[in-house]
Write a protein that holds these residues in place. Structure first.
Motif, PDB file in Angstrom:
ATOM      1  N   ASN A   1     -11.479  14.095   2.840  1.00  0.00           N
ATOM      2  CA  ASN A   1     -10.370  14.963   3.221  1.00  0.00           C
ATOM      3  C   ASN A   1      -9.888  15.835   2.065  1.00  0.00           C
ATOM      4  O   ASN A   1      -8.783  16.401   2.126  1.00  0.00           O
ATOM      5  CB  ASN A   1      -9.203  14.133   3.750  1.00  0.00           C
ATOM      6  N   ASN A   2     -10.700  15.929   1.014  1.00  0.00           N
ATOM      7  CA  ASN A   2     -10.319  16.734  -0.149  1.00  0.00           C
ATOM      8  C   ASN A   2     -11.418  17.729  -0.499  1.00  0.00           C
ATOM      9  O   ASN A   2     -11.790  17.885  -1.662  1.00  0.00           O
ATOM     10  CB  ASN A   2     -10.035  15.828  -1.352  1.00  0.00           C
TER      11      ASN A   2
ATOM     12  N   THR B   1       0.830  -1.206   0.000  1.00  0.00           N
ATOM     13  CA  THR B   1       0.000   0.000   0.000  1.00  0.00           C
ATOM     14  C   THR B   1       0.863   1.254   0.000  1.00  0.00           C
ATOM     15  O   THR B   1       0.552   2.245  -0.670  1.00  0.00           O
ATOM     16  CB  THR B   1      -0.935   0.008   1.223  1.00  0.00           C
TER      17      THR B   1
ATOM     18  N   PHE C   1      -8.058   6.616  -4.270  1.00  0.00           N
ATOM     19  CA  PHE C   1      -7.208   6.134  -3.176  1.00  0.00           C
ATOM     20  C   PHE C   1      -7.515   6.845  -1.858  1.00  0.00           C
ATOM     21  O   PHE C   1      -7.593   6.208  -0.799  1.00  0.00           O
ATOM     22  CB  PHE C   1      -5.737   6.342  -3.547  1.00  0.00           C
ATOM     23  N   GLU C   2      -7.713   8.172  -1.902  1.00  0.00           N
ATOM     24  CA  GLU C   2      -7.897   8.938  -0.672  1.00  0.00           C
ATOM     25  C   GLU C   2      -9.357   9.221  -0.348  1.00  0.00           C
ATOM     26  O   GLU C   2      -9.678   9.535   0.805  1.00  0.00           O
ATOM     27  CB  GLU C   2      -7.149  10.276  -0.784  1.00  0.00           C
TER      28      GLU C   2
ATOM     29  N   ARG D   1       0.935   4.154  -2.901  1.00  0.00           N
ATOM     30  CA  ARG D   1       0.719   5.569  -2.588  1.00  0.00           C
ATOM     31  C   ARG D   1       1.893   6.435  -3.044  1.00  0.00           C
ATOM     32  O   ARG D   1       1.713   7.459  -3.698  1.00  0.00           O
ATOM     33  CB  ARG D   1       0.507   5.737  -1.081  1.00  0.00           C
TER      34      ARG D   1
ATOM     35  N   ILE E   1      -6.073   9.684  -7.343  1.00  0.00           N
ATOM     36  CA  ILE E   1      -6.016  10.252  -5.985  1.00  0.00           C
ATOM     37  C   ILE E   1      -7.388  10.179  -5.330  1.00  0.00           C
ATOM     38  O   ILE E   1      -7.517   9.825  -4.149  1.00  0.00           O
ATOM     39  CB  ILE E   1      -5.517  11.710  -6.046  1.00  0.00           C
TER      40      ILE E   1
ATOM     41  N   ASN F   1     -13.013  11.475  -0.955  1.00  0.00           N
ATOM     42  CA  ASN F   1     -13.290  12.908  -1.047  1.00  0.00           C
ATOM     43  C   ASN F   1     -13.453  13.595   0.299  1.00  0.00           C
ATOM     44  O   ASN F   1     -13.493  14.827   0.374  1.00  0.00           O
ATOM     45  CB  ASN F   1     -14.539  13.152  -1.892  1.00  0.00           C
TER      46      ASN F   1
ATOM     47  N   ILE G   1       0.335   6.683  -6.923  1.00  0.00           N
ATOM     48  CA  ILE G   1      -0.623   7.762  -6.678  1.00  0.00           C
ATOM     49  C   ILE G   1       0.068   9.119  -6.637  1.00  0.00           C
ATOM     50  O   ILE G   1      -0.366  10.081  -7.280  1.00  0.00           O
ATOM     51  CB  ILE G   1      -1.392   7.515  -5.363  1.00  0.00           C
ATOM     52  N   ASN G   2       1.154   9.213  -5.867  1.00  0.00           N
ATOM     53  CA  ASN G   2       1.857  10.489  -5.732  1.00  0.00           C
ATOM     54  C   ASN G   2       3.050  10.620  -6.678  1.00  0.00           C
ATOM     55  O   ASN G   2       3.629  11.706  -6.789  1.00  0.00           O
ATOM     56  CB  ASN G   2       2.346  10.674  -4.291  1.00  0.00           C
TER      57      ASN G   2
END
Length: 491
Positions: free
Chosen positions: A149-150, A81, A144-145, A85, A141, A147, A89-90
């Motif tokens: 916290n975005n 994981t 994976f993350e 990430r 993104i 929404n 992802i990043n």
């Protein structure tokens, strides 16, 4: 879903088994007749040539510009994981690409004009295809993350970009020696599309903000489209268990390959210019053309805008109404505002235009070796005679130079820069080494070999040789092989 996976699996298998986008090893390697395919204006030292059917040109290419299999699955003690990430992802951007391409010549040949010996005519048929997928950075993104916290971040739906095709190409070209300085060439092409899919003109966004009636409000503004031709027919064959796929699939491929699908026209242009006795400039523009897709169509669109704060529940009455399908009402509202639709509208796909340019300097003591009718080389200082009677000999023992390649893609032009060294060993062997810098690798070493045994010509070209030490950690790999029968100029 099973049939879709089967289709993409078959497509990738076809690509792996059969057109490298950038063929810097083949370019201007004029001992090989297939060099005409990347520059119709290349030198042609042949009286005639014939490719061995299905064996004269087999090539494949696959690449990933941002991440490798080893980056994710290496046994390095790092949690999977965490690697996803940090490295995917990043670590990837919307310009990172995953893809493959391939080409196989069905037949090919060429001959010098009897009445116009300065003209060399070439012809043939080949199948080619490619699959390309650009990394959907913002959507990855979001997936994976999530929404939560975005808040207030707009996730760009335009990151979605993919395309692919398989096409059969019939071609005829003319290569003309204008004078002692200029060789020019043109090649006409007729395309017969087998299948095509493309989704590259997308726009819109998804954003989560604070709501008024609920905690959060989700807004989607979408203008998405996937155009396909031939795909639905192929999936129907793969899904139908009542037919013999071993018979239906080859028959369908044959029909689509030979003018049963969607047709198009195109052209290649090229030249070789002699600056002086040892320095040459070349250039070519390939696949200037289009295909008109009018049958076997199935296009998908998602177009509209909606803001939704989720399900509004009025307590206590809504809580105990068992027939109140709140979820279905939510889905219906979203579909009404952002309608998903299909159509069979015809469309035009432009060919992926490719540009080549090179400069080459020959050196070394090579006294114009001329291939005689016996298949060996005689060494002489040959003086050009009247037009058409000049020997087109191999005028180098060593050669160095540079090569620029550019190609239009969904995310803008892609470029590659190559330095090369070429060497002839006697009358039988020629080698070409390359060092290429492109979006896939800054350390791409390639090697090309051309072997001439009497009239039989064999060549083998391979790129990114350092990557073969660990294929799983390689960003790029390509190869090309082929057999020809060649009769050389001997007049």
């Amino acid at each position: 879903m099973k049939s879709i996976l089967a289709f993409f699996g078959m497509a990738m298998l076809c690509m792996a088994s059969v057109w490298s986008q950038n063929r810097q090893l083949l370019y201007d390697f004029y001992e090989i007749p297939q060099s005409l395919m990347v520059n119709p204006g290349v030198k042609t030292p042949y009286k005639w040539h014939a490719g061995i059917p299905l064996l004269s040109g087999i090539s494949s290419q696959a690449g990933t510009s941002g991440i490798t299999v080893n980056d994710l699955f290496a046994n390095d003690g790092i949690d999977f994981t965490t690697k996803v990430r940090d490295r995917a992802i990043n670590g990837l951007s919307r310009r990172d690409e995953f893809g493959g391409s391939g080409q196989i010549e069905v037949f090919s040949g060429g001959f010098r004009g009897k009445n116009r010996p300065d003209d060399y005519y070439s012809f043939g048929m080949y199948g080619e295809g490619f699959i390309s997928f650009f990394w959907p950075q913002d959507l990855a993104i979001l997936g994976f993350e999530g929404n939560a916290n975005n808040l207030n971040r707009r996730f760009d739906l335009g990151d979605l970009a993919t395309q692919g095709e398989a096409v059969n190409v019939f071609h005829f070209g003319i290569n003309r020696k204008l004078n002692d300085q200029w060789n020019v060439g043109i090649r006409g092409k007729l395309y017969s599309s087998v299948f095509d899919f493309r989704s590259i003109r997308n726009s819109g966004y998804f954003v989560t903000t604070e709501g008024q009636n609920n905690l959060l409000a989700n807004t989607i503004v979408a203008d998405l489209e996937l155009k396909t031709s031939g795909i639905r027919e192929l999936l129907d064959i793969l899904e139908d268990d009542t037919i013999a796929q071993s018979e239906a699939l080859p028959r369908w491929l044959l029909e689509r390959s030979f003018f049963g699908g969607n047709l198009g026209l195109g052209a290649d242009f090229g030249f070789t210019y002699k600056l002086n006795e040892s320095t040459f400039i070349t250039g070519s523009l390939l696949d200037v053309g289009f295909i008109y897709h009018s049958n076997g169509l199935e296009n998908y669109t998602l177009d509209g805008a909606v803001t939704n704060e989720g399900i509004e529940i009025f307590l206590p009455e809504d809580l105990f109404q068992g027939n109140n399908d709140l979820w279905q009402e939510l889905v219906d509202d979203i579909e009404e505002l952002v309608p998903y639709d299909t159509n069979q509208d015809a469309y035009i796909s432009l060919r992926p235009i490719k540009l080549n340019a090179s400069i080459r300097h020959n050196f070394g003591n090579n006294k114009n070796p001329v291939r005689s009718s016996r298949g060996s080389f005689d060494h002489c200082d040959c003086t050009p005679g009247k037009s058409g009677q000049r020997n087109d000999f191999f005028d180098y023992k060593n050669a160095v130079g540079g090569h620029l390649f550019m190609m239009n893609r969904a995310r803008g032009p892609q470029a590659a820069l190559t330095a090369f060294y070429q060497r002839r060993f006697g009358n039988i062997l020629a080698l070409k080494t390359t060092y290429t810098v492109d979006k896939y690798s800054f350390a791409n070493l390639g090697l090309g070999l051309n072997l001439q045994a009497g009239p039989v010509n064999f060549y083998m070209l391979a790129d990114n040789l350092l990557g073969y030490r660990n294929i799983a950690d390689s960003h790029y790999a390509s190869f090309q092989i082929g057999f020809n029968i060649i009769s050389w100029n001997d007049n």
